[in-house]
Design a protein around this motif. Structure first.
Motif, short mmCIF file in Angstrom:
data_model
loop_
_atom_site.label_atom_id
_atom_site.label_comp_id
_atom_site.label_asym_id
_atom_site.label_seq_id
_atom_site.Cartn_x
_atom_site.Cartn_y
_atom_site.Cartn_z
N GLN A 32 0.83 -1.21 0.00
CA GLN A 32 0.00 0.00 0.00
C GLN A 32 0.87 1.26 0.00
O GLN A 32 0.58 2.22 -0.71
N ASP A 33 1.96 1.25 0.79
CA ASP A 33 2.91 2.38 0.79
C ASP A 33 3.46 2.60 -0.61
O ASP A 33 3.54 3.74 -1.08
N ILE A 34 3.84 1.51 -1.26
CA ILE A 34 4.43 1.59 -2.59
C ILE A 34 3.44 2.19 -3.58
O ILE A 34 3.75 3.14 -4.29
N ARG A 35 2.25 1.65 -3.62
CA ARG A 35 1.25 2.10 -4.60
C ARG A 35 0.88 3.57 -4.41
O ARG A 35 0.60 4.27 -5.37
N GLY A 36 0.91 4.05 -3.18
CA GLY A 36 0.56 5.44 -2.91
C GLY A 36 1.71 6.42 -3.12
O GLY A 36 1.51 7.64 -3.02
N SER A 37 2.90 5.93 -3.45
CA SER A 37 4.08 6.80 -3.53
C SER A 37 4.37 7.37 -4.92
O SER A 37 5.16 8.30 -5.05
N PHE A 38 3.76 6.83 -5.96
CA PHE A 38 4.16 7.19 -7.32
C PHE A 38 3.75 8.60 -7.70
O PHE A 38 2.60 9.00 -7.51
N VAL A 39 4.71 9.35 -8.24
CA VAL A 39 4.48 10.75 -8.61
C VAL A 39 4.36 10.94 -10.12
O VAL A 39 3.95 12.01 -10.55
N ASN A 40 4.70 9.93 -10.91
CA ASN A 40 4.69 10.12 -12.36
C ASN A 40 3.79 9.13 -13.09
O ASN A 40 4.03 8.79 -14.24
N CYS A 41 2.75 8.68 -12.42
CA CYS A 41 1.74 7.86 -13.08
C CYS A 41 0.41 8.08 -12.38
O CYS A 41 0.36 8.62 -11.27
N SER A 42 -0.66 7.66 -13.02
CA SER A 42 -1.99 7.84 -12.44
C SER A 42 -2.21 6.83 -11.31
O SER A 42 -1.48 5.84 -11.19
N ARG A 43 -3.23 7.08 -10.50
CA ARG A 43 -3.56 6.14 -9.43
C ARG A 43 -3.93 4.77 -10.01
O ARG A 43 -3.60 3.74 -9.44
N GLY A 44 -4.61 4.78 -11.14
CA GLY A 44 -4.98 3.52 -11.78
C GLY A 44 -3.75 2.73 -12.23
O GLY A 44 -3.70 1.52 -12.06
N GLU A 45 -2.79 3.44 -12.81
CA GLU A 45 -1.55 2.78 -13.22
C GLU A 45 -0.81 2.23 -12.00
O GLU A 45 -0.29 1.11 -12.03
N ALA A 46 -0.75 3.01 -10.92
CA ALA A 46 -0.08 2.56 -9.70
C ALA A 46 -0.79 1.34 -9.11
O ALA A 46 -0.14 0.44 -8.58
#
Length: 164
Positions: free
Chosen positions: A7-21
């Motif tokens: 969950q930490d990993i999926r919420g950390s992405f700054v250069n893709c959409s939430r769906g992509e994460a």
């Protein structure tokens, strides 16, 4: 680096959409990672060899970026150096990985690149926990702690370029 969850990993992405994460492949061995020896978590997507991911602690939080690798590989006689940890690798051991920029710039197609160890194990190379053989790490007068700090600084510079 502290231990992190899916969950930490999926919420950390700054250069893709939430769906992509939400759809990206997260490592299944998070509980077995040598967290104390890692400056960042990096992994390749087993289902898409041209895709990698990197998550690092920055400014009290996590910053994750998706990376792309070129399809063409270099010859085995060629040696390249990682821009983060300064480890040299033969052949395809170092790859140019590009990250779509965060925000509006990324949506317009802008990206930044960095030459990095293809296996994303920079932290382990710097600490001597993983070795490639003679010549992969230059003999330096810097201490291991100073080399770690340099690697973290190089990574921070790259992540700042993604976020700018």
């Amino acid at each position: 680096m502290r231990s992190i969850t899916e969950q930490d990993i999926r919420g950390s992405f700054v250069n893709c959409s939430r769906g992509e994460a939400k759809r990206l492949a997260v490592p299944r061995d998070l509980g077995e990672r040598p967290w104390d020896d890692l400056d960042f978590l990096g992994w390749r997507d087993p289902g898409a060899p041209d895709r990698s991911f990197l998550v690092a602690e920055r400014d009290g939080g996590l910053v994750g970026v998706t990376l792309r690798l070129p399809a063409a590989r270099r010859g085995l006689a060629h040696r390249s150096m990682c821009s983060l940890c300064l480890t040299t690798h033969p052949g395809a051991g170092v790859s140019l990985m590009t990250a779509r920029k965060a925000g509006a710039a990324g949506r317009e197609g802008n990206s930044v690149g960095v030459y990095v160890c293809a296996d994303l194990d920079c932290s382990l190379y710097v600490r001597g926990r993983k070795a490639l053989g003679p010549g992969s790490r230059f003999e330096e007068t810097l201490t291991t702690e100073q080399q770690i700090a340099r690697t973290v600084g190089n990574l921070s510079s790259f992540l700042a370029r993604v976020r700018d």
